[in-house]
Design a protein around this motif. Structure first.
Motif: not given
Length: 648
Positions: A160-168
């Motif tokens: 747990p505790g991992v996040y994904f920030n999507h962008y261009y």
């Protein structure tokens, strides 16, 4: 004396009073909470079960005149972690190992970072307190597909505790092509200049979450649609741009110069068709960028142009009626002393007509034309051709050049300015001046942005073509200077290597020696080799300037820059499908001695069929062998440039 009944009544009243008071207090309290402080408390409560995130659309694309993509967007992901949510040491070790396997990160450093649960926070009064560490950057940028594969591995290993920030992020599919013009955000070029146009809208998305912070698929929420930035279509043509860059690479390989530029424009509209320089860079990989290759020097830097300045001076003298092509000047056998300073010609001559002054590039003859014009008229002519001014190209910073006001001229200025010394110009200023020569004395602002398109509605806003400034007082004489410039590329001229078989090429060489500040003199082996011209001469499809800085092996524009002009121009003419005025005669095939040879008429005895251009609504058909300037309507687009960009 109170009876027992009275005591009971008293107690009842007391209890009723207390209960009444409590009821009133609760009622007031509820009123305060439910009515008076409703909005305040509702917002506080909402924070406990709602979350929000910012969403941004895609930045607008940048394309060439035909819609070929030059700058686009690709989805990428930033991977972050909350160390406090990584509950066990085993989970931290597994995550550190995955980061090492997938992204090559150091295992020990990752594990140490993931197990650090607190950090020191400095307060406003200077004290430091220990707080939870809820953020650490694991991977700054990774492709979307790789991020999704990594996410699945985390799910399998129950981390747990991992996040994904999507962008261009911005992507340049053609790599080096047009890199200096396109630029990038935070630097220079079209990209930062047009940032407000391509900037997308940013909106907030609000949704409900559970106690663990996970998003609920039901409940209240608010989501606004993001709006992408507008697309920009340049006047540049990608195929022609490729031609320029390929030929500049050959120049760099052959002559090993410091810098080389090539710029092409449509004289009838001011559209920049291609602009390239070497050295350049790949905006997709900026880690190895050389600071010398970042800047768009063709717009930002100046140089003394040398003899490419002469046609403008002669054109002005013809327009004022002070000379004719047959007017002769004494060229002093190649050496002339004026105000105790010498001036020399590469090709010594005694008497030369104005036509031959251009053809043989006589410094002395041009300087004497400058004297005949006088300072005021010479200053007027050079400023009329745009020197000392911005060209209109929408890229910053752009130099205005180094051109002294008339009251600061010295005694030699009137003889040095006409031959391209003592003034500093940029390559785009030379291009603009030659576009004016090609278009009958119409000075136009250069255009680099053709139109802007809204991706949501499809609405197109065309960048207007502004009316030109008319330079000549007598437009009928415009063809004279063009005819004189054609002789430069004909036998006996200084730029025979710029000639293209089947076409009239109008142009001028320039060889300007570089000023050495330390020695306080001009260098003998360092120069700017230049050729500027347009083709076909009397019906130009484009004007082209080639500048080579400090070529090794030769300093002359006719040797270094003229062949590059020829190669670029000939390939571009083929691409634009512009037919020659007459087909070149093919050489006879080699024949073996044993082959029977049939008698054939000699090629020169066969009457060639004259080429008659097709008529069009905006362009009259010229007479056979006529060389007359053909005026074109201001809104006319050359060949592959269409009037309605919505049909592209």
């Amino acid at each position: 004396m109170l009876t027992s009944n009275d005591a009971v009544k008293t107690r009842i009243y007391l209890v009723a009073f207390v209960l009444g008071g409590l009821f009133i207090y609760v009622a007031l309290r509820l009123y305060n909470v439910q009515v008076v402080r409703h909005e305040e408390l509702y917002k506080e409560a909402k924070k406990q079960y709602t979350a929000q995130r910012t969403k941004t659309g895609k930045r607008g694309e940048i394309r060439d005149i035909d819609g070929n993509l030059l700058i686009g967007n690709v989805p990428v992901t930033r991977i972050i972690a909350d160390p406090c949510n990584i509950e066990t040491e085993l989970q931290a070790r597994r995550l550190a190992m995955l980061l090492n396997w997938d992204f090559g990160l150091n295992y020990a450093e990752c594990y140490k970072d993931l197990t650090k649960k607190t950090r020191l926070k400095k307060l406003s009064d200077g004290r430091e307190i220990e707080v939870e560490r809820r953020y650490t950057l694991l991977v700054r940028e990774v492709e979307f597909k790789e991020a999704e594969m990594f996410r699945k591995k985390l799910e399998i290993n129950d981390i747990p505790g991992v996040y994904f920030n999507h962008y261009y992020k911005r992507y340049y599919p053609k790599n080096h092509l047009l890199a200096n013009v396109l630029g990038f955000i935070g630097w220079r070029g079209i990209e930062p200049t047009s940032a407000e146009t391509t900037m997308p809208e940013t909106v907030k998305e609000i949704y409900e979450v559970d106690r663990a912070g996970l998003r609920l698929h039901y409940g209240d929420g608010r989501q606004e649609e993001v709006r992408d930035g507008e697309h920009i279509y340049l006047t540049v043509s990608e195929p022609i741009q490729s031609i320029l860059e390929e030929e500049l690479d050959k120049v760099m390989e052959k002559w090993k110069p410091k810098t080389a530029y090539a710029i092409m424009a449509d004289p009838r509209t001011g559209n920049i068709m291609a602009i390239a320089q070497r050295p350049t860079f790949n905006p997709n990989n900026r880690q190895k960028m050389d600071s010398n290759s970042w800047r768009l020097k063709a717009i930002e830097d100046t140089f003394e142009p040398g003899s490419v300045m002469k046609p403008m001076v002669v054109a002005g003298a013809l327009d004022f009626g002070l000379v004719t092509p047959q007017t002769k000047f004494d060229c002093e056998n190649g050496v002339w002393i004026y105000k105790n300073r010498s001036m020399r010609d590469t090709h010594p001559e005694k008497m030369l007509s104005v036509a031959n002054i251009i053809k043989h590039s006589s410094n002395i003859g041009t300087a004497k034309i400058g004297l005949q014009l006088g300072e005021k008229r010479l200053d007027h002519i050079l400023r009329s051709f745009g020197f000392g001014q911005n060209t209109g190209i929408p890229v910053k910073p752009e130099t205005r050049g180094q051109y002294l006001p008339l009251n600061k001229w010295d005694g030699l200025s009137i003889t040095r300015f006409p031959i391209g010394y003592g003034v500093g110009v940029s390559p785009v200023q030379i291009l603009r001046a030659y576009c004016a020569l090609a278009d009958g004395g119409n000075l136009r602002k250069l255009r680099l942005i053709d139109h802007v398109e809204d991706p949501e509605t499809g609405k197109i806003i065309v960048s207007p073509i502004e009316p030109p400034v008319r330079i000549y007082r007598n437009p009928q004489l415009a063809n004279q200077i063009v005819s004189l410039m054609v002789t430069v590329t004909e036998p006996g001229g200084t730029a025979t290597k710029a000639a293209i078989e089947g076409y009239d090429v109008a142009g001028k060489t320039g060889t300007s020696r570089k000023w050495q500040a330390a020695e306080k003199q001009y260098s003998y082996n360092k120069s700017f080799a230049t050729f500027a011209g347009f083709v076909p001469a009397h019906d130009p499809a484009f004007a082209l300037v080639v500048v080579v800085d400090e070529a090794v092996g030769s300093i002359y524009g006719g040797t270094v820059a003229a062949p590059a002009f020829r190669e670029i121009a000939s390939r571009t003419l083929k691409y634009l499908d512009i037919k020659p005025k007459h087909e070149p005669v093919a050489p006879e095939p080699a024949v073996s001695r044993t082959t029977e040879v049939k008698p054939q008429p000699h090629p020169r005895k066969v009457a060639a069929k004259p080429h008659v251009p097709k008529a069009s609504p905006t362009k009259p058909v010229p007479e056979k062998n006529a060389k007359k300037f053909i005026p074109i309507d201001d809104s006319y687009y050359r060949r592959h440039y269409r009037q309605n960009p919505g049909n592209r």
